[in-house]
Enzyme design. Structure first.
Site, PDB file in Angstrom:
ATOM      1  N   ARG A  33       0.827  -1.220   0.000  1.00  0.00           N
ATOM      2  CA  ARG A  33       0.000   0.000   0.000  1.00  0.00           C
ATOM      3  C   ARG A  33       0.854   1.259   0.000  1.00  0.00           C
ATOM      4  O   ARG A  33       0.509   2.261  -0.648  1.00  0.00           O
ATOM      5  CB  ARG A  33      -0.930  -0.011   1.217  1.00  0.00           C
ATOM      6  CG  ARG A  33      -1.978   1.116   1.227  1.00  0.00           C
ATOM      7  CD  ARG A  33      -2.915   0.976   2.408  1.00  0.00           C
ATOM      8  NE  ARG A  33      -4.042   1.903   2.360  1.00  0.00           N
ATOM      9  CZ  ARG A  33      -4.323   2.794   3.291  1.00  0.00           C
ATOM     10  NH1 ARG A  33      -3.553   2.886   4.382  1.00  0.00           N
ATOM     11  NH2 ARG A  33      -5.382   3.588   3.174  1.00  0.00           N
ATOM     12  N   ALA A  91      -6.636   7.414  -0.552  1.00  0.00           N
ATOM     13  CA  ALA A  91      -6.591   5.961  -0.438  1.00  0.00           C
ATOM     14  C   ALA A  91      -7.599   5.589   0.637  1.00  0.00           C
ATOM     15  O   ALA A  91      -7.488   6.019   1.781  1.00  0.00           O
ATOM     16  CB  ALA A  91      -5.191   5.493  -0.047  1.00  0.00           C
ATOM     17  N   SER A  92      -8.603   4.811   0.263  1.00  0.00           N
ATOM     18  CA  SER A  92      -9.688   4.504   1.194  1.00  0.00           C
ATOM     19  C   SER A  92      -9.200   3.661   2.365  1.00  0.00           C
ATOM     20  O   SER A  92      -8.158   2.995   2.294  1.00  0.00           O
ATOM     21  CB  SER A  92     -10.810   3.761   0.463  1.00  0.00           C
ATOM     22  OG  SER A  92     -11.357   4.546  -0.560  1.00  0.00           O
ATOM     23  N   MET A  93      -9.962   3.698   3.435  1.00  0.00           N
ATOM     24  CA  MET A  93      -9.695   2.874   4.613  1.00  0.00           C
ATOM     25  C   MET A  93      -9.623   1.406   4.204  1.00  0.00           C
ATOM     26  O   MET A  93     -10.513   0.899   3.507  1.00  0.00           O
ATOM     27  CB  MET A  93     -10.827   3.101   5.609  1.00  0.00           C
ATOM     28  CG  MET A  93     -10.709   2.377   6.914  1.00  0.00           C
ATOM     29  SD  MET A  93     -12.134   2.854   7.956  1.00  0.00           S
ATOM     30  CE  MET A  93     -11.767   1.896   9.428  1.00  0.00           C
TER      31      MET A  93
END
Length: 379
Positions: A33, A91-93
């Site tokens: 990530r 960037a989403s959870m």
């Protein structure tokens, strides 16, 4: 702790929480990530979005890269004025990412379109599981597109990355077995069901104009109609093409308040609607062309303003702490507060349902929200 160790810890935490399914765990374990995040990120750890620079705070930056938190990567559509008013890319959870992938139920052999490339992380997860030739991702922002493409290639992933209007889908590679949106919408674009195979699935956050929001999972039939239920609450940035900015108050109310409005009273505190996610979402689904603003007054009081998008009607309701009834003013051919109150009464009578009891049916002519079954529409 190394990046690999942090990634392994994230996989373990998501699995233990029941969010990460066994079919997606190898992809989350394999895709770094942090490789998709820029030098400076903004993360809310409880005190609002605070900046973190990788070069200045490398340990904190890496910790945040693998925290179960959303990460803001762009403000104000990239405006370089330092104002940072509205986050416009992120960037989403991780919990939300993997739960939406579980909703998508994509498997090897499926062709997938992603709308909203963002950092490219979600596209990398899809590519790891399905293969580069099976994934297309569309992003409207040129700078975001270019950065995501570079990050994807740097991490060894080569899905098709397109800069374009995601509301139009991407007909070049249609039909798709799955379409997933990482931006929220008010209306599902007709191009998406049209570009989905019969039996295919569309997963997208939906944020009605009045408030609330949830992820919907739609299945497309042989006639191009998409129908399905909401699966979980959500809060995503809006698709740029569906952002809404209401008309000035003067367009509704020439002159001074209360104008020609009719006075009445209600026992329903507007805060019981606006401050309750489920109630707000239920009312918003029932009234897709109504929105609100609010302004504070006195000792904790709020005036809630309701408007219709046709610019014909408005209402105000004063929420005063400790009061048992609240003043209402309404003007125009519609009585907007009466409509909100009726929608709230229906929600109460149905047992105060959460989003999972609601659904959408999408046809080329538009979309209809329903409670429990498609033959029980809200409008």
């Amino acid at each position: 702790m190394s990046a690999d160790e942090r990634r392994a810890a994230l996989v373990a935490a998501l699995t233990e929480a029941g969010s990460l399914t066994a079919d997606w765990a190898p992809s989350v374990a394999a895709v770094p990530r942090h490789a998709f995040l820029p030098e400076t990120i903004w993360v809310d750890e409880g005190d609002g979005n605070a900046a973190c620079s990788r070069s200045e705070e490398p340990e904190r930056w890496m910790r945040l890269a693998y925290a179960d938190l959303p990460v803001v990567t762009q403000w104000d559509d990239g405006a370089d004025d330092g104002a940072r008013v509205t986050p416009t890319s992120s960037a989403s959870m991780p919990t939300v990412v993997v739960e939406m992938l579980a909703d998508l139920d994509a498997a090897p052999g499926h062709r997938v379109l992603e709308v909203g490339t963002g950092t490219g992380y979600n596209a990398a997860l899809l590519t790891h599981r399905l293969g580069a030739g099976m994934v297309s991702t569309v992003e409207v922002d040129g700078w975001v597109t270019a950065r995501a493409r570079t990050a994807l290639r740097g991490a060894g992933f080569t899905p098709e990355v397109v800069c374009g209007d995601g509301a139009l889908g991407w007909g070049v590679r249609a039909p798709y077995d799955r379409i997933i949106s990482t931006v929220s919408l008010r209306r599902i674009p007709p191009a998406w069901p049209a570009q989905t195979r019969p039996g295919g699935v569309i997963v997208s956050p939906v944020s009605p104009l009045l408030g609330g929001g949830a992820v919907v999972r739609l299945t497309v039939d042989g006639g191009g109609v998409a129908c399905g239920r909401f699966t979980r609450s959500s809060a995503f940035m809006m698709l740029r093409q569906q952002r809404y900015e209401g008309a000035p108050v003067d367009d509704y109310l020439p002159g001074e308040w209360p104008g020609d409005s009719a006075q009445s009273w209600t026992k329903l505190d507007p805060g019981a609607v606006g401050d309750d996610w489920s109630a707000q979402f239920a009312c918003a689904l029932a009234l897709p062309d109504v929105y609100y603003r609010r302004s504070g007054f006195g000792e904790g009081g709020w005036t809630w303003w309701l408007f219709d998008t046709a610019v014909t009607s408005w209402a105000t309701v004063d929420s005063v702490p400790g009061e048992s009834r609240f003043e209402v003013r309404q003007s125009g051919p519609r009585r907007l507060w009466d409509e909100v109150e009726a929608a709230h009464d229906r929600w109460e009578s149905a047992g105060r349902p959460g989003c999972e009891r609601y659904g959408l049916t999408v046809t080329p002519a538009g979309q209809t929200a329903w409670l429990d079954e498609p033959d029980n529409p809200l409008e």
